[in-house]
Write an enzyme that holds these catalytic residues in place. Structure first.
Site, short mmCIF file in Angstrom:
data_model
loop_
_atom_site.label_atom_id
_atom_site.label_comp_id
_atom_site.label_asym_id
_atom_site.label_seq_id
_atom_site.Cartn_x
_atom_site.Cartn_y
_atom_site.Cartn_z
N GLU A 26 106.19 39.27 -37.51
CA GLU A 26 104.55 39.34 -36.96
C GLU A 26 104.37 38.88 -36.16
OE1 GLU A 26 103.72 38.54 -41.28
OE2 GLU A 26 104.44 40.57 -41.61
N GLU A 29 115.26 40.93 -40.58
CA GLU A 29 114.12 41.29 -41.70
C GLU A 29 113.94 42.34 -40.37
OE1 GLU A 29 111.50 38.77 -44.23
OE2 GLU A 29 111.02 38.22 -41.74
N GLY A 36 106.27 44.59 -45.71
CA GLY A 36 105.49 44.95 -46.67
C GLY A 36 105.19 46.32 -46.20
N HIS A 66 109.25 34.68 -36.46
CA HIS A 66 108.46 36.25 -37.68
C HIS A 66 108.62 37.65 -36.67
CE1 HIS A 66 106.84 38.78 -40.24
NE2 HIS A 66 107.50 38.38 -41.30
N SER A 117 110.60 44.00 -47.81
CA SER A 117 110.07 44.39 -49.29
C SER A 117 111.11 44.11 -50.72
CB SER A 117 110.03 46.10 -48.76
OG SER A 117 108.83 46.57 -48.20
N ASN A 142 107.32 33.78 -47.76
CA ASN A 142 106.14 33.81 -46.85
C ASN A 142 105.02 33.79 -47.31
OD1 ASN A 142 104.98 33.86 -44.31
ND2 ASN A 142 105.87 35.50 -43.60
N LYS A 200 102.21 33.90 -45.49
CA LYS A 200 101.32 34.15 -44.34
C LYS A 200 99.88 33.85 -44.73
CE LYS A 200 104.32 37.91 -44.17
NZ LYS A 200 104.57 39.78 -43.72
C1 PEP Z 1 108.40 39.10 -44.78
O1 PEP Z 1 107.28 39.27 -43.82
O2 PEP Z 1 108.64 38.25 -43.53
C2 PEP Z 1 108.44 40.01 -45.89
C3 PEP Z 1 109.67 39.51 -45.72
O3 PEP Z 1 107.49 41.05 -46.00
P1 PEP Z 1 107.39 41.27 -47.60
O4 PEP Z 1 108.55 40.81 -48.37
O5 PEP Z 1 105.86 41.51 -47.79
O6 PEP Z 1 108.01 42.80 -47.01
#
Ligand code: PEP
Length: 240
Positions: free
Chosen positions: A97, A165, A171, A95, A205, A14, A16
């Site tokens: 976000e 998630e 992040g 997601h 992460s 992803n 973003k």
């Molecule tokens: C995400 O935004 O779906 C995600 C998993 O981000 P990160 O790997 O940066 O934690």
């Protein structure tokens, strides 16, 4: 529709709101795809077509979002029909976000999933708890509500993916323990008989140093990767 069950693991990048044309081209040149697994890249929507056109490495292309509407006066939106028209096979929905910053609700996630499945695009439904909810031992309750309210009746293990998630892990460099990840995935698979064979990805992460251990967990079928997917050398290790 892609046959999800032929892949032992599914990895979804992803990007973003990151990347540009030269980033994308250089990234693709360096990308080393393991075609035994399913690798999906979700770039910003304006680059979907570029990626599709240079795709000689058997990756799949995914959208980061889709409209709840099918067509009409909805400025700025992209429909599931437009995505399928451009050979997009996957789409992230719900997601965190989008839930937190763009007021995405479970009801809208469900509408998007239906539109996508009707066009034979696989929705990747993201669910997860906040840190506060985790600390109050509400993870199971929160996930159950998200699953109940956002997964449509037409979803099944062949046309839908779930991504767990934890919001506090996205992040931040923090992750649940391996045992916690496996037990949440196992809980999701046991909610109802129909979820038993769903592909359930972990996101939050994931990086080259933890991906193989996470992906090897019994109830984990792959990973959704944000930040680490922007570094192609790192992503190559994760998908290898
Ligand atoms: C995400 O935004 O779906 C995600 C998993 O981000 P990160 O790997 O940066 O934690």
């Amino acid at each position: 529709m892609i046959n999800l069950h032929k892949y032992p693991s599914i990895f979804i990048a992803n990007w973003k709101l990151n990347g540009n044309l030269s980033f994308l081209k250089e990234y693709f040149e360096k990308l080393k795809v393991n075609s035994n697994n399913c690798t999906v890249i979700c770039p910003p929507s304006i680059y979907l077509n570029t990626l599709i056109n240079i795709n000689t490495k058997s990756i799949f292309v995914g959208s980061q979002d889709v409209s709840i509407h099918k067509e009409g006066a909805y400025t700025g939106e992209l429909s599931s029909k437009m995505l399928v028209d451009n050979n997009v096979n996957f789409c992230l929905v719900g997601h965190s976000e989008r839930r937190q910053l763009f007021s995405e609700t479970n009801i809208n996630v469900k509408k998007k999933c239906i539109n996508l499945i009707e066009e034979k695009i696989i929705p990747v439904i993201c669910i997860g708890e906040t840190l506060e909810e985790k600390q109050k031992n509400l993870t199971e309750k929160v996930l159950l509500t998200q699953i109940k309210e956002s997964i449509p009746v037409i979803s099944n293990d062949e046309n839908t993916i779930i991504a767990y998630e934890p919001i506090w892990a996205i992040g931040t460099g923090l992750t649940p323990t391996f045992e916690e990840i496996d037990s949440v995935h196992s809980m999701i698979k046991s909610i109802e008989k129909k979820f038993k064979n769903y592909k359930i990805l972990y996101g939050g992460s994931v990086k080259s140093s933890n991906s193989s251990k996470i992906n090897a967990l019994q109830n984990v079928d792959g990973c959704l990767i944000g930040g680490a997917s922007l570094k192609v050398d790192e992503f190559n290790i994760i998908i290898s």
